[in-house]
Scaffold this active site. Sequence first.
Site, short mmCIF file in Angstrom:
data_model
loop_
_atom_site.label_atom_id
_atom_site.label_comp_id
_atom_site.label_asym_id
_atom_site.label_seq_id
_atom_site.Cartn_x
_atom_site.Cartn_y
_atom_site.Cartn_z
N LYS A 102 35.63 36.70 31.60
CA LYS A 102 35.39 36.49 33.03
C LYS A 102 34.22 35.54 33.21
O LYS A 102 33.23 35.61 32.47
CB LYS A 102 35.09 37.84 33.69
CG LYS A 102 34.96 37.79 35.21
CD LYS A 102 34.77 39.19 35.78
CE LYS A 102 34.66 39.19 37.29
NZ LYS A 102 34.49 40.54 37.86
N SER A 177 37.72 41.87 41.52
CA SER A 177 37.38 40.47 41.37
C SER A 177 37.75 39.89 40.00
O SER A 177 37.79 38.68 39.85
CB SER A 177 35.88 40.27 41.61
OG SER A 177 35.12 40.92 40.60
N SER A 201 36.34 46.28 40.23
CA SER A 201 36.84 44.95 39.85
C SER A 201 37.54 44.85 38.50
O SER A 201 38.12 43.81 38.20
CB SER A 201 35.70 43.94 39.89
OG SER A 201 35.54 43.51 41.21
N1 GLN Z 1 35.78 44.78 45.85
C1 GLN Z 1 34.46 45.23 45.60
C2 GLN Z 1 33.45 44.28 46.20
O1 GLN Z 1 33.85 43.31 46.71
C3 GLN Z 1 34.21 45.41 44.14
C4 GLN Z 1 33.92 44.15 43.42
C5 GLN Z 1 33.48 44.37 42.00
O2 GLN Z 1 33.71 45.44 41.43
N2 GLN Z 1 32.85 43.37 41.45
O3 GLN Z 1 32.30 44.51 46.18
#
Ligand code: GLN
Length: 503
Positions: A102, A177, A201
């Site tokens: 990532k 994400s 995410s």
């Molecule tokens: N969807 C969540 C956010 O936008 C989690 C994102 C994540 O785990 N990086 O904060």
Amino acid sequence: MTDTAPESGAVFLGEYKIKRIAVMELLGLTAVELGKKIATKEVPVREALDAVYTRMDAVEEKYHCYITQNREKAYEEAVQIQARIDAGELRGPLAGVPVAIKDNLCTEGLMTTCASKILYNFVPAYTATAVKKLQEAGAVIPGKTNMDEFAMGSTTETSAFGVTKNPWDASRVPGGSSGGSAAAVAAGECWYALGSDTGGSIRQPAAHCGVVGIKPTYGTVSRYGLVAYASSMDQIGPLAKDVTDAATVLEIISGCDAKDSTSIQRKNTQFTKALVEDVRGLKIGIPREYFGDGLDPEVAAAVKKAAEELKAAGAVVEEFDIPLVEYAIPAYYTIADAEASSNLERFDGIKYGYRAGDYKDLHDMYKKTRSEGFGPEVKRRIMLGVFVLSSGYYDAYYLKALKVRTLIKKAFDDAFAKYDVILGPVAPTTAPKLGESLSDPLKMYLSDVYTVSANLAGLPAISLPCGRDHNGLPIGLQLIADCFREDVLIRTAYTYEKIRGKQ
Ligand code: GLN
């Protein structure tokens, strides 16, 4: 064999068409299976890499899983790794197996953008500990994967480098994400990947792409070199084709690190020992609150069916009430945004990354750089975060959210006094259509309802496939365990995967 996206077997492989069968066969292996073939010299590391790039050439334009490809260096690394394997120096299960990383994990000499314009040209001088551990185990990195900008989002649509598409249906999002990492594994553009999970995410894109994802207990994997979003919740973890691969990767990347003061010295990190097919006597609790309004009936049915199957295999399955579920999202977004607003202060156009071209003085440079460099979702979070931390509002919002966090942790402590595992959905629906979520951020935030609590409470959780909806889209099953009990998660998930495999 695990689920692979439907289009995996029917692609045009360009000039590599002759090798098509061999390539598809290789790509169909799990990471551990490929590792074995590399160890026995049946497959050279170079050929594994060839397969990845062949596949990328064929489908990357369509799915856009990667931001940066690392062709030249990856082949150089492959030569070195092959030599060390041949010399008997590298014997680990994943030696020579390519891994997608990532793009919020720093990689020395390899662009790390966090999918943001503000880091569009950032080449780190060091490598994240988790990545380094994989490299030491013989991993080759073919590229860095797409994500929501600074990991803020649930669809991978907030990336400054374009959206990633779901390999099961290219009109849909892969989740986020870590959407690029999950989609790369699902599309056969890599055998496994690393993601990060601050509020879901890893688990949510794993669910939407039909792969396995683990968010470990907070402190299990060093955060050194992970570009911080919300430091008190961020954890790195694997996205993989099956539970065996995920456990194998987690075992390699975990461990205490002097470079991350929140990393923990823990003993039971031999996660592959938990790959045991046996759930007899295991106590599984299902929170009634997770099956209320907003949950798609097909998702609910698949998750309940998984619980029934575990019960038939000898687990004790019970419904129970977990309080405060409705406060998890507001508490999470208050805390995450507060931490993000502080963490993102460092992107000021001075030290690295983007700098606005035309400015009057220092303050004007800061303002223009950040206005032009950050996308709308990141700006929204910074504004919200700064607001909840500002004097006069700190007590009303941030402090209150911290108190709610403590109560949520307590609610889970109480639940784990009775149950070994908490079972529920990962996301309320299967993968949404592209563009659907961006117009309504609040709705997108609410879709994290089942995942954020594990981050607020620091708990380990796994997402694994448990069926498909009427469109053929994957549905994810989430298992949550008490802190440091990844072993229970892995055992349960492994058993369930075996049950499903026999169907
Ligand atoms: N969807 C969540 C956010 O936008 C989690 C994102 C994540 O785990 N990086 O904060």
